[in-house]
Design a protein around this motif. Structure first.
Motif, PDB file in Angstrom:
ATOM      1  N   ASP A  38     -22.847  27.819  21.506  1.00 13.36           N
ATOM      2  CA  ASP A  38     -23.134  27.797  20.070  1.00 13.36           C
ATOM      3  C   ASP A  38     -23.005  29.173  19.413  1.00 13.36           C
ATOM      4  OD1 ASP A  38     -25.414  28.824  21.107  1.00 13.36           O
ATOM      5  OD2 ASP A  38     -26.802  27.383  20.213  1.00 13.36           O
ATOM      6  N   VAL A  64     -28.978  32.769  19.432  1.00 16.02           N
ATOM      7  CA  VAL A  64     -28.091  33.347  18.413  1.00 16.02           C
ATOM      8  C   VAL A  64     -28.882  34.073  17.327  1.00 16.02           C
ATOM      9  CG1 VAL A  64     -26.311  32.842  16.690  1.00 16.02           C
ATOM     10  CG2 VAL A  64     -26.339  31.559  18.818  1.00 16.02           C
ATOM     11  N   ARG A  65     -29.994  33.449  16.872  1.00 14.33           N
ATOM     12  CA  ARG A  65     -30.753  34.051  15.774  1.00 14.33           C
ATOM     13  C   ARG A  65     -31.355  35.396  16.195  1.00 14.33           C
ATOM     14  NH1 ARG A  65     -31.209  33.492  10.861  1.00 14.33           N
ATOM     15  NH2 ARG A  65     -29.679  31.846  10.955  1.00 14.33           N
ATOM     16  N   TYR A 124     -22.952  33.722  14.241  1.00 13.49           N
ATOM     17  CA  TYR A 124     -23.475  32.537  13.570  1.00 13.49           C
ATOM     18  C   TYR A 124     -23.573  31.393  14.570  1.00 13.49           C
ATOM     19  CZ  TYR A 124     -18.712  30.653  13.541  1.00 13.49           C
ATOM     20  OH  TYR A 124     -17.481  30.174  13.924  1.00 13.49           O
ATOM     21  N   ASP A 125     -24.295  30.381  14.162  1.00 14.70           N
ATOM     22  CA  ASP A 125     -24.513  29.206  15.013  1.00 14.70           C
ATOM     23  C   ASP A 125     -23.356  28.219  14.802  1.00 14.70           C
ATOM     24  OD1 ASP A 125     -25.297  26.851  16.172  1.00 14.70           O
ATOM     25  OD2 ASP A 125     -27.364  26.949  15.444  1.00 14.70           O
ATOM     26  N   LYS A 177     -23.720  24.468  13.371  1.00 18.04           N
ATOM     27  CA  LYS A 177     -24.060  24.132  11.972  1.00 18.04           C
ATOM     28  C   LYS A 177     -22.795  23.777  11.201  1.00 18.04           C
ATOM     29  CE  LYS A 177     -28.398  26.521  11.585  1.00 18.04           C
ATOM     30  NZ  LYS A 177     -29.084  27.757  11.225  1.00 18.04           N
TER      31      LYS A 177
END
Ligand code: HSE
Length: 333
Positions: free
Chosen positions: A172, A221-222, A273-274, A277
């Motif tokens: 991801d 990721v965040r 980024y993910d 999404k």
């Protein structure tokens, strides 16, 4: 020189630093890299030429050409004293912050090793590619060459002994690279850095890199995005080199990126980024292209992932393998 024995290798471009990982963290990226063909020649010298169809053509003096220096180290380690000709096809220009010289150094070293039928120890191979990098950047930092050689993310402390940890990119994790049409030479950017820092800042810096390493280990990721924006030591000292960085970063964060920072000494910027999404990739791409234009810069915005394979050997039939000789089934290069 046709008819001589030859071998060809490709090595990926790479991100480096990723915020607080100055000289200690890098990551190979897919879709961009250099190809080097090494050919046995009569005589005892190493000569270099650039494929004019590549993305860049550089100097060919074997004493300062990164590929020639790396190939020379490999040849010496294998006891080869004959001639070599290297043909470099650049996939990216120099001075981008995306490990251009490292990709040439690694591809040349791996092609030469393959040509000479040897198998360097991991430490000797690392020493060869770092020497190649040092020929252009002025200092023997390994944060581009090791990911380019090994693939994935690589955290490192030293080459002798080989203290490094390799981690793979994961599903991801998406990357967007903004590459303004500008050139920042690492050798110059390193001159902007302080020679000494107070202990309190060194401790704070180490803590931020530890948080970043934790994010990589958890595949978060965040958190990766948060900590890759946290450098308080190197980026502030070089900030004047990238007057567009804040505008591009704001656009990335407002559009849903998890984080955004300069790659190496720039000018390239990377946002993460993910990928799961829906629609995020497209909106980020549009926002970052608009930010680049609004900063008055030409350049490109491209989508990438971590390249987990590292350097690859290419044969005449287009079959791809690792240095170990094992075939690569699905190279995402
Ligand atoms: N760590 C190096 C630097 C990478 O920032 O100077 C150069 O791309």
């Amino acid at each position: 020189m046709t008819g001589n024995r030859s071998a060809t290798a490709w090595a990926p471009a790479s991100l480096s630093n990723l915020g607080p990982g100055f000289d200690a963290l890098g990551a190979a990226i897919d879709g961009l890299g250099d190809t080097v063909r090494a050919e046995e020649t009569p005589g005892e010298t190493i000569t270099v030429s650039f494929d004019p169809e590549g993305a860049w053509v550089g100097p060919v003096d074997p004493k300062s050409n990164t590929a020639a220096v790396a190939a020379g180290h490999v040849a010496a380690s294998l006891g080869y004293g004959g001639g070599l000709h290297l043909t470099i096809r650049k996939g990216l220009a120099a001075g981008t912050g995306l490990g251009s010289s490292a990709a040439s150094s690694v591809a040349a070293a791996v092609a030469t090793e393959q040509l000479l039928g040897g198998a360097l120890s991991q430490e000797d191979m690392m020493a060869a590619v770092v020497a190649g990098e040092a020929a252009t950047s002025g200092q023997a930092h390994a944060d581009n060459v090791l990911p380019s050689l090994l693939g994935g993310f690589v955290l490192m402390r030293s080459i002798h002994p080989a203290d490094h940890v390799r981690m793979e990119g994961w599903d991801d994790l998406g990357l967007i690279i903004v590459l303004p049409k500008a050139e920042v030479m690492t050798r110059e950017a390193r001159k902007a850095l302080p020679d000494m820092v107070p202990l309190s800042r060194a401790v704070d810096h180490a803590a931020r890199l530890a948080m970043l390493a934790g994010a990589l280990q958890r595949r978060d990721v965040r958190s990766l995005g948060r900590w890759m924006m946290s450098d308080d030591l190197v980026i502030p000292a070089r900030h004047h080199l990238w007057p567009y960085l804040d505008e591009v970063t704001d656009a990335a964060l407002e559009s849903g990126a998890a984080g955004c920072t300069i790659s190496g000494s720039g000018p390239a910027i990377v946002a993460c980024y993910d990928r799961t999404k829906a629609g995020l990739r497209e909106s980020l791409q549009a926002a970052l292209s608009a930010a680049l234009r609004s900063a008055g810069l030409e350049g490109g915005v491209s989508i990438h992932r971590i390249h987990n394979h590292g350097a690859l050997i290419l044969d005449d039939e287009g079959v791809v393998s690792w240095r170990t000789g094992d075939p690569v089934l699905l190279p995402n290069r």
